[in-house]
Structures are given as C-alpha cells and as structure tokens.
Design an enzyme around this catalytic site. Sequence first.
Site, short mmCIF file in Angstrom:
data_model
loop_
_atom_site.label_atom_id
_atom_site.label_comp_id
_atom_site.label_asym_id
_atom_site.label_seq_id
_atom_site.Cartn_x
_atom_site.Cartn_y
_atom_site.Cartn_z
N HIS A 161 0.59 -7.44 -1.43
CA HIS A 161 1.24 -8.74 -1.53
C HIS A 161 2.59 -8.64 -2.24
O HIS A 161 2.72 -7.95 -3.25
CB HIS A 161 0.34 -9.71 -2.30
CG HIS A 161 0.95 -11.05 -2.57
ND1 HIS A 161 1.35 -11.90 -1.56
CD2 HIS A 161 1.26 -11.68 -3.74
CE1 HIS A 161 1.85 -13.00 -2.10
NE2 HIS A 161 1.82 -12.88 -3.41
N SER A 162 3.60 -9.32 -1.70
CA SER A 162 4.89 -9.49 -2.35
C SER A 162 5.49 -8.14 -2.77
O SER A 162 5.77 -7.30 -1.94
CB SER A 162 4.72 -10.43 -3.55
OG SER A 162 5.97 -10.83 -4.06
N TYR A 163 5.67 -7.90 -4.08
CA TYR A 163 6.27 -6.64 -4.55
C TYR A 163 5.36 -5.45 -4.24
O TYR A 163 5.83 -4.31 -4.18
CB TYR A 163 6.56 -6.72 -6.05
CG TYR A 163 7.55 -5.68 -6.52
CD1 TYR A 163 8.91 -5.93 -6.47
CD2 TYR A 163 7.12 -4.44 -6.99
CE1 TYR A 163 9.83 -4.97 -6.87
CE2 TYR A 163 8.03 -3.47 -7.39
CZ TYR A 163 9.39 -3.74 -7.34
OH TYR A 163 10.30 -2.79 -7.73
N GLY B 261 4.21 -4.81 -1.44
CA GLY B 261 4.71 -4.28 -0.19
C GLY B 261 5.85 -3.30 -0.41
O GLY B 261 5.94 -2.26 0.26
#
Length: 401
Positions: free
Chosen positions: A277-279, A281
């Site tokens: 998720h988010s960072y 990735g």
Amino acid sequence: MMAQLQQGGPDEKEKTTALKDLLSRIDLDELMKKDEPPLEFPDTLEGFEYIFNEKGQLRHIKTGEPFVFNYREDLHRWNQKRYEALGEIITKYVYELLQNECHLKKVTLPVDAIETEPKSFIFMSEDALVNPDKLLVLIHGNGVVRAGQWARRLIINEDLDSGTQIPYIKRAIEEGYGVIVLNPNENYIEVEKTKAQVPLSSDISDEPAEKRERKDKIQKETKKRRDFYEKYRNPQKEKETMQIYIRDNGSPEEHAIYVWDHFISKSAAENVFFVAHSYGGLAFVELMIQREAEVKNRVTAVALTDSVHNVWHQEAGKTIREWMRENCCNWVSSSEPLDTSVESMLPDCPRVSAGTERHELTSWKSFPSIFKFFSEAVKAKNSLVKPTPTRRSNRIKYEEF
C-alpha cells in the site's frame, strides 16, 4: 494596518520592519504550551475508557459513542497528543491480535542482533518459510502505522477490518498461504542525547561506494519524512533526544530488502505474492531494482493499492517495467466502480479503480478483487498464460519512450 504602514514613508517602513521582526521572534509553540495541560495520558484502552466492540469498532465504554478528537476545546495540540497516545496503544493492541488471533509469531530483526543494539521485528505464520505452495507478503505505507495496520485513522474512526491487515491475513491462511507481515516504519529507537550510545554506522568499509551512497541517500530521505511526521510529536519535552537507526533496517526500502534476503528468498513457496500500500509500493519497486532476477524468479503477482512508486524517479529499467506490466496491478483511489480500468501516464503496471476515492481505504475496498487476481495469476502461470488483472479492466498498452 500592515498594508497602511507599507504605503507610508521611510518612518512607516521602519515601523513595518520592526513589527515583522517582533512577530518573527514570537514562539507560537511556546505561547500555545502555556495554558496546555501536562501531556500525561493513560497507557491502556480501558484507561482511555474505550474498547473495541464485537464489530471491531472503537467505542466509549460508558456512552457507546465513537472516539472524540476534540476532547478539550481550543487545545488542538493537546488533543493531537491524546490521539497519538491512543494510537500507540492501538499499535500494541494490533500486535497482540496478530499473535493471539492470527497466530503469527514475532521475529526479531536483525536476525543476528546482539542484546545491546536497536532492534525491529516482523510477524510471520508458522509455515511461512516451509509452505511449498503460496506465500503472501504484506507491506503497509509510510507514517505512524506499524506492522498489521493499513491506516490508524480507519482503526480509530471506522473499524479494525478496514484499518488493519487482519482480514488479508485470515483469508490468506484459510486459502493455504503462508504469511509474512513487514514492519517498514520501525527504523530506529529514540534515546536521550546524554544517555545515547554512538549510533551504529552504515559506512561499512567493505561495502561498495555506490551502495553506501544509495543507503545514505535513502536514510536522509527517510529522516526528512520522519521529521515531517514528528513535527508536533512532543512539543512539551525538554530533553534532547537522538535517533539510533536499526542496522540494515533504517528505512522502508532497506527493511524490504533485508526481509527479502533473510526470509522471503529462503522460503519454500512456489508462488510468492505481495500486497503493498502507498509507500509500500515504492519499497517494492526499490526491492525489484536491487534484486531483479530473484524477484522475477520467485514472485507470481503483486497487488499495489494506491502506490506512490514512480518508475522514472526510481530509475527502474525497461525489463522491470515490462515485468510489472505483466505481473502487477495497482488499485487506485477513483470514483469509478471497483476494478474499472483507470488511465495512467506511466509505463508500468495497469491501474484499476479500488472503488473508493479515499486513499487509506483502497486496500480494504479492493480486498476481494486482489485475492481473485492472485488466484487467476496462479492458474495463468500453470497454463503459461498471463492473466488480466480483473474481469472488467482492459490491459493498458504502453510505448517505451
């Protein structure tokens, strides 16, 4: 008044300069602290008079009402510190759920840590390294969240299902996956400067200069992000502190590579899957850059949820971008229905709607689609045919620039 002074002559300009200088000398933080109660809060949920009900919702023990942020009017900083204190309790509560409800074990990092050095940890199922079939790896985003969480805000204001990784873990175990839960934001310990030991240096003499420079750059960027998140962390504290970074785990990127090297790459699973998720990735893309051949050989599919990675800024090569187009899918925040194809300007993985416009909810809303994506990836691998990411999305074609 300021505008009138600025329109006057030399005397008025001098007054304006003096006034600006006076305003610049006022410490707003100090003014706000004068009438602020001590930052002393309970260290248990019961002490806060809150409990999670049978639906996993945080509710007041006496009133049954949801959490109230503005507990004291006109004391935003104090309310924020109260919220953060509750958040720390919830972090420990989620750790307990991972162990007691999901039956995961806590594993200390670094694996060869001595007693006196800073340590981190991850969680994994008993069969994580020996399951011959499937392994699921979970990576959350940046900020205050820790292992087992997607978003603290959701845990406090919505429920445990939407804010934690527990639904993913339980379903994975039900479907025969081993599970590893990363803890990429647990990068350092904070100690008083007067009592601090000399921090462990990452400048190891036998490391190539290029590797040292990359590690130093990542740590500096991590510290910059940390300082942003910690800006109002403890305004009343008088003792100076320093951060001692955890060896080989001083940033989310380092942590992901370390867990890959010491755990994931040594697992028996034929099919390794990531949800990032988010960072998280971005951390996965960095892992690909550093361990490209290994990742391609072991990873069957990657589900990203509103990932903030950037293949250009991270300098991901053409072969990595091609692999991501075939094996990754990014469920992004969008007003479109779940799984609807969403156009992208970057030549990496397909993007589809997570069925929500709220960034923090993307992992929860895309939950059923992600497990379907993984199942299709296994079937496609066995039949030597690549899957489409979802039933309604169309793979987006890119041209190399």
